[in-house]
Design an enzyme around this catalytic site. Structure first.
Site, PDB file in Angstrom:
ATOM      1  CB  ALA A  66      14.102 -31.268  19.670  1.00 34.16           C
ATOM      2  N   GLY A 112      19.329 -31.238  21.091  1.00 33.29           N
ATOM      3  CA  GLY A 112      19.371 -32.609  20.608  1.00 33.29           C
ATOM      4  C   GLY A 112      20.444 -32.847  19.562  1.00 33.29           C
ATOM      5  CD  GLU A 115      20.422 -33.932  24.535  1.00 37.12           C
ATOM      6  OE1 GLU A 115      20.236 -34.314  25.704  1.00 37.12           O
ATOM      7  OE2 GLU A 115      19.501 -33.547  23.783  1.00 37.12           O
ATOM      8  CD  GLU A 135      18.644 -29.003  25.580  1.00 34.43           C
ATOM      9  OE1 GLU A 135      18.814 -29.922  24.765  1.00 34.43           O
ATOM     10  OE2 GLU A 135      19.584 -28.266  25.985  1.00 34.43           O
TER      11      GLU A 135
END
Length: 260
Positions: A66, A112, A115, A135
Site C-alpha cells: 500500500a 496489499g 492480499e 506489515e
C-alpha cells in the site's frame, strides 16, 4: 470512469487489468483502489467479459504494498474504515466475483499486493517474484484479508510464520506451500496465464460461477458447503448450457455455451 492508475482492455473475452504505477512499484493508493472497485463492478455486469487477468506494470512489481504515505497519520477509526471499505469493494468483491480472476504475479507481491493476489481465484508467479506480508515491520498487521486468506491457503503455522517474521519468500517456495498455482519463466507469465483462462472461458459460464460459489462456501461461517454444492448442482439442470453440454458430449463435438 476514466482511469489514471490502471490500464484495462478486453481481448478474446478476457479483461486485462494492469496496475499502472510503475515508478511507485504499483503501490495501492486510495485512487487505485477506487478504480479497481469500479472495474470489478463492471466485470459482474459485462457480457463481454468471461475472465480477468490481473497484473502489474513493469518487471519489478505486481503490487509492492500500500502507499504508506497516504495513511501514515490515520487515527484508529480511519484505519478501520480504510480496511473495511477496501475489503468490501475490492478484495472480497474479487473473491466473490461470478467470473474468475487470475493474478499474474510479475514481481514483488507484498502487503496489499499479496492480499490482492490471494483474493484472486488462481495465482501464477514469475520465477523472479517475491511474496510477503511485511506489515508488522510498520507496527501493523495485514488489513485486506491477509491473515485469513493466507491461513486458508498455506495453513496456520506457515501463515503465522510469514506474517510474524515479515520475511519474503521466493516464487518457488510459494508454489511448494500452495500459495501460488504455478511458477513460470517471467517471459512466459502472460501467455501461460492466457492459456489457463482460455481453457476456462470455453467452459459453461453459469457452471463456472456456480463452482466459484461452492468453493468459496468452504470458508463461509454458518454455510454448509455440501448443501451449497447440492443446490448449485441441481440448478444447472434447468439451463440451456446443460442441454448444450450433454448434446455436445453425445454427439462427440465441442460445446458452444451461451451462458443461459
Amino acid at each position: 470512469m476514466i482511469y489514471q492508475n490502471i490500464l484495462t482492455g478486453i481481448k478474446n473475452e478476457i479483461l486485462y487489468i494492469t496496475i499502472n504505477r510503475e515508478k511507485k512499484l504499483n503501490a495501492l493508493n486510495k485512487d487505485t483502489l477506487t478504480e479497481l472497485a469500479d472495474v470489478i463492478a463492471f466485470v459482474q455486469t459485462s457480457d463481454e467479459v468471461k475472465a480477468v487477468l490481473l497484473t502489474g506494470a513493469g518487471e519489478k512489481a505486481f503490487v509492492a504494498g500500500a502507499d504508506i504515505s497516504e495513511f501514515s497519520s490515520y487515527t484508529a477509526e480511519q484505519g478501520e474504515a480504510l480496511a473495511r471499505n477496501g475489503q468490501i469493494t475490492v478484495f472480497d468483491a474479487i473473491e466473490n466475483s461470478s467470473k474468475p480472476f487470475l493474478a499474474a504475479i510479475n514481481g514483488f507481491a507484498l502487503g496489499g499486493g499479496l492480499e490482492l493476489a490471494m483474493a484472486c481465484h488462481i495465482r501464477l508467479a514469475a520465477d523472479t517474484a517475491k511474496l510477503g506480508l511485511p506489515e508488522v515491520t510498520l507496527g501493523l498487521i495485514p488489513g485486506y484479508g491477509g491473515t485469513q486468506r493466507l491461513t486458508q491457503l498455506v495453513g496456520k503455522g506457515r501463515a503465522a510464520e510469514m506474517i510474524m517474521t515479515a520475511e519474503m519468500i521466493t516464487a518457488e517456495r510459494a508454489e511448494k506451500i500452495g500459495l501460488v498455482n504455478h511458477v513460470v519463466a517471467a517471459g512466459d507469465l502472460i501467455s501461460r496465464s492466457e492459456e489457463i483462462l482460455n481453457k476456462i472461458r470455453q467452459r459453461a459460464p453459469l457452471a463456472i460461477s456456480a463452482a466459484i460459489r461452492a468453493v468459496n462456501a468452504v470458508y463461509c461461517e454458518g454455510i454448509n458447503g455440501f448443501e451449497t454444492e447440492i443446490q448449485e448442482f441441481g440448478k444447472r439442470f434447468g439451463n440451456e448450457d446443460f442441454n448444450e453440454g450433454v448434446s455436445a458430449f453425445l454427439e462427440k463435438r465441442a460445446p458452444v455455451f451461451k451462458g443461459r
